[in-house]
Design a protein around this motif. Structure first.
Motif, PDB file in Angstrom:
ATOM      1  N   PRO A 160      36.340  29.950  33.612  1.00  0.00           N
ATOM      2  CA  PRO A 160      35.997  28.562  32.879  1.00  0.00           C
ATOM      3  C   PRO A 160      35.602  28.681  31.218  1.00  0.00           C
ATOM      4  CG  PRO A 160      33.953  28.972  34.148  1.00  0.00           C
ATOM      5  CD  PRO A 160      35.218  29.881  34.578  1.00  0.00           C
ATOM      6  N   PRO A 161      35.559  27.926  30.518  1.00  0.00           N
ATOM      7  CA  PRO A 161      35.293  27.599  29.178  1.00  0.00           C
ATOM      8  C   PRO A 161      33.876  28.154  29.044  1.00  0.00           C
ATOM      9  CG  PRO A 161      36.578  25.811  29.619  1.00  0.00           C
ATOM     10  CD  PRO A 161      36.459  26.430  30.832  1.00  0.00           C
ATOM     11  N   SER A 162      33.437  28.921  28.017  1.00  0.00           N
ATOM     12  CA  SER A 162      32.051  29.179  28.198  1.00  0.00           C
ATOM     13  C   SER A 162      30.989  28.148  27.951  1.00  0.00           C
ATOM     14  CB  SER A 162      31.802  30.218  26.893  1.00  0.00           C
ATOM     15  OG  SER A 162      32.095  29.498  25.558  1.00  0.00           O
ATOM     16  N   ASP A 163      31.515  27.000  27.528  1.00  0.00           N
ATOM     17  CA  ASP A 163      30.380  25.893  27.376  1.00  0.00           C
ATOM     18  C   ASP A 163      30.161  25.171  28.898  1.00  0.00           C
ATOM     19  OD1 ASP A 163      32.851  24.658  27.790  1.00  0.00           O
ATOM     20  OD2 ASP A 163      32.780  23.394  25.834  1.00  0.00           O
ATOM     21  N   GLN A 164      31.133  25.663  29.812  1.00  0.00           N
ATOM     22  CA  GLN A 164      30.666  25.272  31.023  1.00  0.00           C
ATOM     23  C   GLN A 164      30.117  26.251  32.191  1.00  0.00           C
ATOM     24  OE1 GLN A 164      34.498  23.913  33.090  1.00  0.00           O
ATOM     25  NE2 GLN A 164      35.108  22.328  31.286  1.00  0.00           N
ATOM     26  N   TRP A 165      29.877  27.535  31.648  1.00  0.00           N
ATOM     27  CA  TRP A 165      28.994  28.488  32.186  1.00  0.00           C
ATOM     28  C   TRP A 165      27.523  28.051  32.329  1.00  0.00           C
ATOM     29  CZ3 TRP A 165      30.197  34.058  31.015  1.00  0.00           C
ATOM     30  CH2 TRP A 165      31.683  34.286  31.077  1.00  0.00           C
ATOM     31  N   PRO A 166      26.859  28.280  33.389  1.00  0.00           N
ATOM     32  CA  PRO A 166      25.475  27.989  33.559  1.00  0.00           C
ATOM     33  C   PRO A 166      24.577  28.964  32.584  1.00  0.00           C
ATOM     34  CG  PRO A 166      26.085  29.620  35.190  1.00  0.00           C
ATOM     35  CD  PRO A 166      27.416  29.119  34.684  1.00  0.00           C
ATOM     36  N   GLU A 167      23.560  28.527  32.191  1.00  0.00           N
ATOM     37  CA  GLU A 167      22.506  29.060  31.581  1.00  0.00           C
ATOM     38  C   GLU A 167      22.130  30.402  32.153  1.00  0.00           C
ATOM     39  OE1 GLU A 167      18.230  28.775  29.893  1.00  0.00           O
ATOM     40  OE2 GLU A 167      19.361  27.087  29.746  1.00  0.00           O
TER      41      GLU A 167
END
Length: 542
Positions: free
Chosen positions: A17-24
């Motif tokens: 997934p795009p990095s902005d959809q990764w969890p923290e």
């Protein structure tokens, strides 16, 4: 994200997934080296440290030492790379019942730089095809005893498929290993290179592949196992779940080898089979589902010597207080309860020893932060809401739009409803979706509905989970018959057999009710809550 290794096949990386959809991710405490191959850290380092004579795997077929396991996994890696043309990053399907050879192949794939795609041995052809297509599998190592999966491999058009035969040493893979040179030099993968794709089914029944990196394989051992279980070096570990479940993967590979112990594989996972194995192989640590503990209690413990057993772990479904207490009364052992998820690799909430509160799942495992969210997404200090987690592991679905619903504002939102008390203990309430959890297995209703609907006698159907004392839940199907079909008990058996032949047998409906219609909204959407009996509008039976 850029992988540390120059991967020839970057399919997995391109479909993250795009990095902005990764969890923290919370990784500050987990400074693994940039170059990391989990197989080397778990196995080869033990041999290099002089631990080669330790027993790595034990079962009814015999024992395998660490040095032998290293040699055999090296040879499998050579077969894959030098004979089958595997390139780093290629996906390798791995299928079979838990065995020494299955574990050996798992290590060999990682050493070769491959990405393990493990399958449950009971999956049917259509399910195997779906996983193979999703992961774009290029190679396969399969236990020939899995006849349906073996036949499905041909239909998958996988370029390379190699078969072994349990731990008997008589398969084609074993013959090729014997001729392969020893001492394979493992691929120097990076800590953020893909290592496994673990598949789970959501409520839609469409398989979701969760990508985990090499560092992710070590984290559960260095968090849950090290900080909650605190196992002694050299312990013997056993588990009933297959390696395709990350719960089983942790118990049979990640934890035993991180702590220089022994993995005890089971050929018989029934209650009596587990008890016999504990007695015969002197198991120290056991991982299984609550229903298995309950079944063992019902079978009777007195006939077995369980004195070797020191730690018992439960996950996969809610652990009833009654089962916990009965096991404690019978054995003196406190079951370590926990909740994990394929998306987070392993258990992230748990408690052991004096920290246990009977009926509670526990507190956040060190390294993780957990909370409950209100319907508006607000973090609640206590109260009931959606369970949300952050930590060093987290959800990365392979090319799946459901990433956006699982990861919300940096939190992994598991789909469970929990109550958080003021002491930080989490208490299970229910699943937030329609997933059925039966004997520790997740069953998506659409899987069963699709299988049922292919029978000529079925006009339409709907599936729910209903409470069951032995299994937690069982699958119940409501079936509207075709115009030329007549409801009778033999037809119920025929429908059950039809489902067993179509999908994994554990998914079949143990209860079937013939109804005249299904409750739907004006737009045609099924109203499952009415099927659960929450309204007098429940459909009329024949």
């Amino acid at each position: 994200m850029t992988a540390a290794t120059e991967i020839y096949d970057d399919f997995v990386i391109r479909h993250l997934p795009p990095s902005d959809q990764w969890p923290e991710f919370q990784l500050d405490e987990f400074a693994y080296p940039e170059r990391l191959n989990a197989a080397v850290d778990l196995l080869d380092k033990a041999v290099a440290d002089g631990e080669g004579d330790r027993v790595a795997i034990r079962n009814d077929a015999g024992e395998t030492s660490y040095v032998t396991l290293k040699d055999r996994s090296d040879r499998i890696a050579r077969v894959l790379v030098e004979q089958e043309g595997l390139k780093p990053g290629n996906r390798v399907m791995l299928c079979g019942p838990n065995s020494a050879m299955l574990i050996t192949a798992w290590f060999g794939i990682l050493k070769a730089g491959g990405v393990v795609v493990a399958l449950m041995p009971m999956l049917r052809k259509a399910e195997v095809l779906a996983v193979a297509a999703k992961a774009q599998v290029s190679h396969a190592i399969v236990d020939s005893r899995c006849t349906e999966q073996a036949s499905a491999i041909g239909a998958c058009q996988i370029g390379s498929a190699i078969f072994f035969h349990g731990d008997e040493g008589t398969g084609p893979l074993e013959a090729r290993m014997a001729k392969a040179a020893p001492d394979f030099l493992p691929v120097q993968t990076g800590r953020d290179d893909p290592a496994i794709i673990a598949f789970t089914s959501g409520t839609t029944g469409v398989p979701k592949g969760t990508v985990h990196f090499h560092r992710d394989l070590l984290i559960p051992a260095d968090t849950f196992a090290a900080m909650v279980l605190r196992p002694p070096l050299g312990a013997s570990w056993s588990a009933t779940p297959p390696l395709a479940f990350t719960f089983g993967l942790g118990a049979l590979i990640l934890f035993p080898f991180r702590f220089r112990g022994t993995s005890v594989t089971l050929s018989d996972t029934s209650a009596s089979g587990v008890l016999n194995s504990i007695d015969r192989h002197r198991t120290s640590i056991l991982f299984t589902a609550p229903t298995s503990y309950k079944a063992m209690l019902a079978t009777g413990l007195a006939a077995h010597d369980l004195s070797s057993l020191k730690i018992c772990v439960s996950a996969g479904e809610h652990l009833p207080s009654e089962t916990w207490q009965a096991w404690h009364d019978a054995t003196g052992l406190r079951i370590v309860n926990g909740i994990g998820a394929t998306e987070l690799m392993h258990i992230f909430i748990s408690a052991s020893n004096d920290d246990i509160r009977v009926g509670s799942t526990g507190r956040a495992v060190p390294g993780y932060t957990a909370c409950v969210l209100s319907n508006e997404g607000e973090v609640l200090r206590e109260g009931e809401g959606r369970l949300a987690v952050k930590g060093p592991t987290g959800c990365r679905y392979l090319d799946d739009a459901r990433q956006e619903s699982y990861v919300v504002d940096g939190w992994n939102v598991t789909g469970d409803t929990y109550r958080l008390d003021r002491e930080g203990y989490f208490w299970y309430v229910a699943r937030a979706d329609d997933m059925i959890i039966s004997s520790g297995y997740n069953i998506a209703p659409p899987d069963v509905e699709t299988a049922l609907s292919t029978h000529r006698a079925v006009a339409e159907c709907a599936v729910i989970g209903v409470p069951d004392e032995a299994r937690g839940q069982i699958v119940k199907a409501f079936v509207v018959l075709a115009a030329d079909a007549t409801p009778h008990e033999l037809l119920k058996q025929e429908l059950q057999d039809h489902v067993k032949a179509s999908i994994a047998p554990y998914k079949y409906p143990r209860a079937i009710e013939f109804v005249k219609s299904l409750p739907r909204t004006a737009t045609g959407k099924l109203q499952r809550h009415l099927l659960r009996g929450a309204s007098p509008q429940t459909p009329k039976s024949y």
